[in-house]
Design an enzyme around this catalytic site. Sequence first.
Site, PDB file in Angstrom:
ATOM      1  N   GLY A  51       6.324   7.224 -15.458  1.00  0.00           N
ATOM      2  CA  GLY A  51       7.409   6.661 -14.650  1.00  0.00           C
ATOM      3  C   GLY A  51       7.478   5.148 -14.701  1.00  0.00           C
ATOM      4  O   GLY A  51       8.330   4.547 -14.069  1.00  0.00           O
ATOM      5  N   CYS A  52       6.571   4.524 -15.472  1.00  0.00           N
ATOM      6  CA  CYS A  52       6.636   3.069 -15.603  1.00  0.00           C
ATOM      7  C   CYS A  52       7.222   2.741 -16.978  1.00  0.00           C
ATOM      8  O   CYS A  52       6.927   3.434 -17.945  1.00  0.00           O
ATOM      9  CB  CYS A  52       5.252   2.454 -15.503  1.00  0.00           C
ATOM     10  SG  CYS A  52       4.407   2.855 -13.970  1.00  0.00           S
ATOM     11  N   GLN A  53       8.016   1.662 -17.068  1.00  0.00           N
ATOM     12  CA  GLN A  53       8.560   1.250 -18.370  1.00  0.00           C
ATOM     13  C   GLN A  53       7.469   0.611 -19.210  1.00  0.00           C
ATOM     14  O   GLN A  53       7.371   0.844 -20.394  1.00  0.00           O
ATOM     15  CB  GLN A  53       9.704   0.270 -18.171  1.00  0.00           C
ATOM     16  CG  GLN A  53      11.008   0.982 -17.926  1.00  0.00           C
ATOM     17  CD  GLN A  53      12.171   0.313 -18.609  1.00  0.00           C
ATOM     18  OE1 GLN A  53      12.104  -0.847 -18.989  1.00  0.00           O
ATOM     19  NE2 GLN A  53      13.246   1.049 -18.768  1.00  0.00           N
TER      20      GLN A  53
END
Lengths: 135, 408
Positions: A51-53
Amino acid sequence: MNTLEEAKRQVTEDFSLYEEWLDKYEYLIELGKNLEPFPEELKTDDRLIKGCQSRVWLDCRKEGDTLYFKADSDAIITKGIISLLIGVYSGRRASEIEEDDFSFINDLGLRENLSPTRANGLASMIETIRRYAEQ
Amino acid sequence: MASEHFRKQFPQLGEKVYGKTLVYLDNAATSQRPLQVLDKWEEMSSRFNANIHRAVHRLADSATQEYESARDAVAGFLNASRDEIVFTSGTTMSANMAAFIFGERFVSEGDEIIVTEAEHHSNIVPWHMMCQRRKAVLKVLPVDESGHLDVAALDDLISDRTRIVCVAQISNVLGLRNPVREISDICHRRGCRIFVDGAQGAVHEKTDVRELDCDFYAFSGHKIYAPTGTGVLYCKKELLEQLPPYMGGGEMIESVKWSEITYTRIPHRFEAGTQNFNGVPALKPALEIAREMREDSSTTEEQRRITKYVYSSLMRDPEIRLFGVPRHLEEKVPLFSFCVRGAHHEDIALIMDKMGVALRSGQMCAEPLMDRFGVTGMLRASFAPYNTLAEAEYFVESLHKAIKMIKG
């Protein structure tokens, strides 16, 4: 060691010293740079937070009832944010973390000032810490 | 100054972010909209709101006239005829429609489709999906280290099974003008068709489809000052007439009997259901201001100066790796994708946002191109004709500050 409440209050106070967002970022960058080095062999897929870029790794070591966190990221602001989180939650008892509502993060104003993708990333970081405490 | 004259017409450009003057450099993602476009949209919504083509009442008639007049405006903009213009929701829908209708009619098992390595996902995935449906093969034309298409390799890549070549007029990452006419000529000499993604090209390049001699040309309204949800698929008449419909529904039919359904003529055959009749009429003032800015010599001169200044500033800095390096400056449009050594693209974008500069960071919907250059993402500054040299200077100055903040 200070209590969880004291640690949260300390971070909130430190963060509120900076009025400008650029100064807050500078503070986060500093936190990120001072984070304890993360062993390369721990950079495994199961430690990657979804869920993190940018890529964020979180490692959790349990000693009895106490959780010790280590983290790293390839983006320095994200690294500062995770550093801030583990600074508060590492070395705490699982039950303490489980009972915590993590609401002090909202007081920092981080959520509103991160892009939606980053805010999702922050939620994933919190979720991961909470999950470790529940295990 | 010309840019001031045009800037005043875009209300968003005068807004502040975090108390700082907005410097909007994410135009390749979407452009801002001028008053003429906002007014037209409001007029369509508040004075002529009726469904088009169907009813005989006054409002419907006005709405239909406005909608069809936008078709004439687009035809003029592309130097096409009006029955070659299909309205879509944007370039993505145009590419999906083209891939579907062309595939249905002309692609069978073992045939080949060529896309380039520099395409946006919108000009890869629809062709991939069509290849899967039709059991065809997707082939890739590579780009070199500087970001140029290997046009010389195209002749070898095309076989007698190649049906169509799909190429961006200007890549949304590389910002280089591709030699579309040259590619068209190769395609036609070898007996295949060419689809041109003009999403960036329509803003920065000539859009004469006769001169380009392309079979399809697609662009999005929202990237060229029109409302979101407007878009165009141009297709040569002789080809479009041979193609089956994409969606079925109202207004695309000639007759519906239980025994047989027949379809109406082009272009309405491809416009099933209720169209974006409030948005499409606003394409006309949008293309009008696009033309004015393109023909204004002081605006084009400022664009050239911006391109030259940003290009040389980025190239001069050993910490910066620019993607899409022109052989000569005329090849480059003011669209710059780059990485900063030792600094994550997201960090830079986040810090520059707080300085008032809107940039894009990430994969830019072009994952294969990221893989080609071995990076997880890039930063992109994309200018529009309403941007100024002063903004370009502020961008470069802010970039250096951001790098200094991160790297110390």
